[in-house]
Design an enzyme around this catalytic site. Structure first.
Site, PDB file in Angstrom:
ATOM      1  CB  VAL A 195      -0.594  -0.280   1.552  1.00  0.00           C
ATOM      2  CG1 VAL A 195      -1.910   1.256   1.386  1.00  0.00           C
ATOM      3  CG2 VAL A 195      -2.015  -1.999   1.511  1.00  0.00           C
ATOM      4  CB  CYS A 196       2.953   3.198  -1.924  1.00  0.00           C
ATOM      5  SG  CYS A 196       2.386   3.375  -3.373  1.00  0.00           S
ATOM      6  CB  ALA A 197       0.339   7.975  -2.614  1.00  0.00           C
TER       7      ALA A 197
END
Lengths: 436, 101
Positions: B6-8
Site C-alpha cells: 500500500v502506498c499513495a
C-alpha cells in the site's frame, strides 16, 4: 542537527500529516482525485482544437473552423468538473461513515444542482449555466456535498427514517430509508436558492477570491513547494498532504486557463495550476530529483551512490522518485535534505518569472503525471516549445544545485566503502543508517 | 504467499514489489504481490491476501490501513524507509519470510 530533525518530525510534520487525514479533508481529496481522469482526457481536446501546428496548414484551419464541435467532450467533462467532484466527495464521505456510498454521491449531486437557478430561454427551455458546474463552482460543491452527506448521517444516527417491515426486500427498504434525508437536503437547498434567492456561487466566489489571488502569487507558489519537500524530507508523501488542501485551488486555475484557451483568449488568467508545479518544478518527482539522479548515476564515484542513481534513473524519468528518496537516502539525511528543499524553490522562481513575463505560455492541459517532464511541459502548455526549454533548463539548474552537496556525500560514502570492506553487503542491504 | 503493498497511488510500490518478487524467486518461494493506493485498500483486502505492507511515505495513514486489515484478520506491517528501494529485495524478503506458510 539530528535532534533538530527528529524534533521537527515528532512535533510538526507527523501531526500535520495526521491532520490531513481528517475525514472531511480526505473526502474532498478523494473526490477531486476521482475526477482527474475526466480532466486529463477532457483537457486534451484543447490541444486537438488548437493544434500546435503552423497557422497556414489545412488541418490547422480545419480544426479552428470546427473548434466548437471538437471542444464538446471538453465542455462535458473538464468544463463541468464540479458535477463529477460532487459525486466523488459524496461517495467518499458516505463510504468513510460506512453508509451507502451511492446515496451519498447522489444526494451531493442533487445539492450542487439545487445551488443553481436554471434559466428559461425561448429556444431551449430550461438551461443550466454550465459555468456554475465548472472549476469556479468547486468551493460551493465542496461545502454542499459534505453538508448533504452529514444530513444523511444525522438522519441515520437519530433514526429519522421510514422503517419497513423486515419482510420487505433490502433494496426496497433502503430506497425508503433515503426518503426523509433526501427530502431534507432538497428542502434546505430549495429554501436557500429559491425561497431566499441566495446565489451561493457568487457569495462563495467573493469569499474565496482572496485565497484564489494569493495562491497564484509568487509567495503562493513558494509555500506549497516548500511544504511538499519539507514533508518528503521526513519521508512523508508531501503532495498527498499539501494537495489535500491546495488541489481545489489548483483546479480553479487549471479550469480557468482551459476555459480561456477554449474561448480563444490571447492571455491566460493564471500562472500556477498543479500542472505548473508538475512540469516545471517536480521534474523527476518531488524535490526536482531528476538532476540529482543524473549526477548520482554519471558523475559520482562511490559504488553505493552510483548504484542508487542508476536504479533510480528510469523511474525518475517518469517522475517516480521514492527509490532515490529512500535509497540515497534523502529522508532524514541533513546533507541531501538541504538541496532537496532549496532546488525546487529556485526552479519555482525561474518558472514563475518565465511564465509571468510571458516567455512561456501558462499551462492549461493536464497530461498524466508520469510523462517525462519535457513532453509533459510541451503538452500542458498546448504545444509551446519554450516550455520544453524551460523544463530542460530547470533540470540543469537542479543538477548544479545538488552537485556540491552530493559531492560531499559521495566522498563520505567513498571513504566508508574504503575502510569498510562490506561494500557489497551494504549494497545488498541498502543499509546506510550508519552514515547519518 | 500473497502480499499487498500500500502506498499513495500504487505507483512507487510497483518498483519495490518487483524487487521482492525477484528475491522470492531466487529463494524458490511462490510469491504474489501487488501495489495499490490507500483509497483502494478497503475494496482489495478481501481478495485473499496473507500480508499487508504499508509504504513509509504514507505512514501517517498506517493506523487507518491497519484498522481495515485487522477487521479482515490479516497481518499488517510498515515497511522501513531503508527497505523501500529497488535494491532492498533481500531485506524486504526477510520481513515477509516469517509469514510464509
Amino acid at each position: 542537527m539530528n535532534s533538530f530533525v527528529d524534533f521537527l518530525d515528532r512535533r510538526f510534520s507527523g501531526p500535520m500529516a495526521r491532520l490531513a487525514e481528517q475525514r472531511h479533508l480526505s473526502a474532498i481529496r478523494d473526490g477531486v482525485i476521482s475526477a482527474l481522469p475526466f480532466i486529463i482526457i477532457g483537457s486534451f481536446f484543447l490541444i486537438i482544437a488548437f493544434p500546435p501546428l503552423p497557422q497556414g496548414w489545412e488541418i490547422t484551419k480545419w480544426c479552428a473552423d470546427h473548434a466548437a464541435q471538437i471542444l464538446i467532450p471538453y465542455r462535458m467533462t473538464m468544463y463541468i468538473m464540479s458535477l463529477y467532484v460532487a459525486f466523488g466527495i459524496g461517495y467518499s464521505l458516505s463510504k468513510s461513515y460506512k453508509m451507502d456510498p451511492l446515496s451519498g454521491g447522489q444526494v451531493a449531486v442533487a445539492a450542487l444542482l439545487l445551488s443553481i437557478v436554471p434559466e428559461v430561454t425561448k429556444d431551449f427551455g430550461f438551461v443550466i449555466p454550465m459555468a456554475d458546474l465548472g472549476g469556479a463552482g468547486l468551493f460551493v460543491t465542496m461545502v454542499v456535498s459534505l453538508l448533504s452527506v452529514e444530513v444523511l448521517r444525522f438522519c441515520k444516527a437519530k433514526n429519522v427514517t421510514i422503517k419497513m417491515p423486515s419482510s420487505v426486500p433490502d433494496s426496497v427498504s433502503r430506497s425508503f430509508e433515503a426518503l426523509i434525508p433526501v427530502a431534507l437536503v432538497i428542502g434546505i437547498m430549495t429554501i436557500i436558492t429559491v425561497v431566499f434567492g441566495v446565489d451561493l456561487h457568487s457569495l462563495m466566489g467573493k469569499l474565496v477570491s482572496p485565497i484564489v489571488t494569493a495562491g497564484d502569487s509568487y509567495l503562493g507558489v513558494l509555500i506549497p513547494v516548500f511544504f511538499t519537500t519539507f514533508f518528503w524530507a521526513f519521508g512523508i508523501h508531501g503532495i498527498a498532504i499539501v494537495g489535500t488542501v491546495a488541489r481545489p485551488i489548483w483546479e480553479v486555475y487549471l479550469t480557468g486557463n482551459a476555459a480561456a484557451v477554449a474561448d480563444g483568449a490571447s492571455k491566460l488568467p493564471y500562472i500556477a495550476p498543479e500542472t505548473f508545479y508538475q512540469w516545471f518544478i517536480w521534474i523527476g518527482g518531488s524535490g526536482s530529483t531528476l538532476g540529482l539522479v543524473i549526477a548520482m548515476a554519471f558523475v559520482m564515484r562511490s559504488k553505493y551512490v552510483k548504484a542508487v542513481g542508476r536504479s533510480s534513473l528510469l523511474p525518475g524519468l517518469f517522475n517516480i522518485n521514492e527509490p532515490v528518496i529512500f535509497g540515497a537516502p534523502i529522508v532524514l539525511n541533513p546533507l541531501l535534505m538541504i538541496p532537496f528543499i532549496i532546488s525546487p524553490l529556485v526552479l519555482a522562481t525561474v518558472a514563475y518569472i518565465a511564465t509571468d513575463i510571458g516567455l512561456v505560455t501558462p499551462t492549461s492541459v493536464m497530461p498524466p503525471w508520469t510523462l517525462p517532464a519535457p513532453i509533459g511541459a510541451y503538452l500542458s502548455t498546448g504545444g509551446d516549445w519554450r516550455a520544453v526549454v524551460l523544463a530542460l533548463v530547470n533540470i540543469a539548474i537542479s543538477f548544479f544545485i545538488y552537485l556540491p552537496f552530493l559531492k560531499i556525500y559521495d566522498l563520505k560514502m567513498l571513504a566508508e566503502e574504503k575502510t569498510d570492506g562490506k561494500t557489497d553487503a551494504a549494497l545488498n542491504q541498502s543499509g546506510t543508517t550508519e552514515s547519518f | 504467499m500473497k502480499v499487498l503493498f500500500v502506498c499513495a497511488g500504487g505507483m512507487s510500490s510497483a518498483i519495490v514489489v518487483n524487487a521482492l518478487k525477484k528475491e522470492a524467486e531466487k529463494q524458490g518461494v511462490a510469491m504474489e504481490a501487488e501495489a495499490v493506493g490507500t483509497p483502494s485498500v478497503e475494496d482489495e483486502i478481501r481478495n485473499g491476501w496473507n500480508l499487508v505492507l504499508v509504504a513509509p511515505q504514507v505512514r501517517h495513514r498506517f493506523d487507518s490501513v491497519k484498522a481495515i486489515a485487522d477487521e479482515a484478520g490479516i497481518p499488517c506491517e510498515a515497511i522501513a524507509p531503508r527497505s523501500y528501494t529497488p535494491m532492498a529485495g533481500p531485506t524486504l524478503y526477510q520481513q515477509v519470510k516469517e509469514y510464509i506458510k
